[in-house]
Design a protein around this motif. Structure first.
Motif, PDB file in Angstrom:
ATOM      1  N   UNK A  23       0.839  -1.206   0.000  1.00 21.53           N
ATOM      2  CA  UNK A  23       0.000   0.000   0.000  1.00 21.53           C
ATOM      3  C   UNK A  23       0.871   1.253   0.000  1.00 21.53           C
ATOM      4  N   UNK A  24       0.487   2.205  -0.822  1.00 22.20           N
ATOM      5  CA  UNK A  24       1.202   3.480  -0.861  1.00 22.20           C
ATOM      6  C   UNK A  24       2.328   3.531  -1.862  1.00 22.20           C
ATOM      7  N   UNK A  25       3.167   2.511  -1.926  1.00 21.64           N
ATOM      8  CA  UNK A  25       4.336   2.574  -2.811  1.00 21.64           C
ATOM      9  C   UNK A  25       4.007   2.149  -4.236  1.00 21.64           C
ATOM     10  N   UNK A  26       2.960   1.361  -4.416  1.00 23.93           N
ATOM     11  CA  UNK A  26       2.612   0.866  -5.748  1.00 23.93           C
ATOM     12  C   UNK A  26       1.414   1.586  -6.358  1.00 23.93           C
ATOM     13  N   UNK A  27       1.051   2.757  -5.827  1.00 29.92           N
ATOM     14  CA  UNK A  27      -0.170   3.431  -6.269  1.00 29.92           C
ATOM     15  C   UNK A  27      -0.149   3.800  -7.759  1.00 29.92           C
ATOM     16  N   UNK A  28       0.938   4.374  -8.253  1.00 30.74           N
ATOM     17  CA  UNK A  28       0.998   4.764  -9.663  1.00 30.74           C
ATOM     18  C   UNK A  28       0.948   3.536 -10.559  1.00 30.74           C
ATOM     19  N   UNK A  29       1.672   2.501 -10.189  1.00 29.46           N
ATOM     20  CA  UNK A  29       1.676   1.260 -10.972  1.00 29.46           C
ATOM     21  C   UNK A  29       0.263   0.667 -10.991  1.00 29.46           C
ATOM     22  N   UNK A  30      -0.394   0.654  -9.840  1.00 22.88           N
ATOM     23  CA  UNK A  30      -1.767   0.127  -9.756  1.00 22.88           C
ATOM     24  C   UNK A  30      -2.729   0.966 -10.583  1.00 22.88           C
ATOM     25  N   UNK A  31      -2.605   2.275 -10.490  1.00 19.88           N
ATOM     26  CA  UNK A  31      -3.484   3.157 -11.265  1.00 19.88           C
ATOM     27  C   UNK A  31      -3.314   2.906 -12.764  1.00 19.88           C
ATOM     28  N   UNK A  32      -2.080   2.786 -13.205  1.00 19.21           N
ATOM     29  CA  UNK A  32      -1.810   2.521 -14.626  1.00 19.21           C
ATOM     30  C   UNK A  32      -2.363   1.156 -15.032  1.00 19.21           C
TER      31      UNK A  32
END
Length: 143
Positions: A86-95
């Motif tokens: 949680x928190x560190x993978x937010x951009x990757x998850x959003x993409x």
């Protein structure tokens, strides 16, 4: 009428780690290709689209090209859901969520068109078979 709100980005990891079937996380389920072009396969396909919409993937405007989305989502292609942070993978998850929604939407149109063509072919064949049977019966009638 109450509107279903988007899942906050802080809980994306928890949502993607949840199991949809024993031993299958939602992340793995989303990555899986279509099961079939049958009505059951279509139902699963549209369930994925509904899930992504509930996650808010349809309203994620990252201002990135599809190439950039693919490049940023690439690390998630083979990762296990348990390794998401949680928190560190937010951009990757959003993409990943945005890209997967685009891919599923495009493929969904193809599958629906294929299914429509199947139904059309089946109906046409039945009509031709009935017509042929009618002609055979009419030819056998005495004149």
């Amino acid at each position: 009428m109450a509107r279903k709100t988007d899942v906050p980005a802080t809980s994306w990891v928890a949502e993607l780690r949840a199991e949809v079937a024993p031993g299958v996380s939602r992340l793995e389920w989303l990555r899986a290709g279509p099961k079939s072009k049958s009505p059951t396969g279509l139902a699963d396909h549209f369930a994925k689209l509904r899930f992504l919409k509930a996650m808010g993937a349809d309203r994620l405007d990252l201002g990135l090209t599809e190439t950039a989305l693919r490049a940023l989502a690439m690390p998630l292609r083979h990762r296990k859901a348990a390794t998401l942070k949680p928190g560190t993978d937010q951009l990757v998850l959003a993409c990943f969520l945005r890209l997967r929604r685009h891919e599923l939407s495009d493929h969904g149109v193809d599958v629906v068109l294929h299914r429509t063509a199947d139904v059309w072919r089946y109906a046409k064949q039945r009509a031709e078979d009935r017509q042929a049977a009618l002609w055979r019966r009419l030819r056998q009638l005495p004149q």
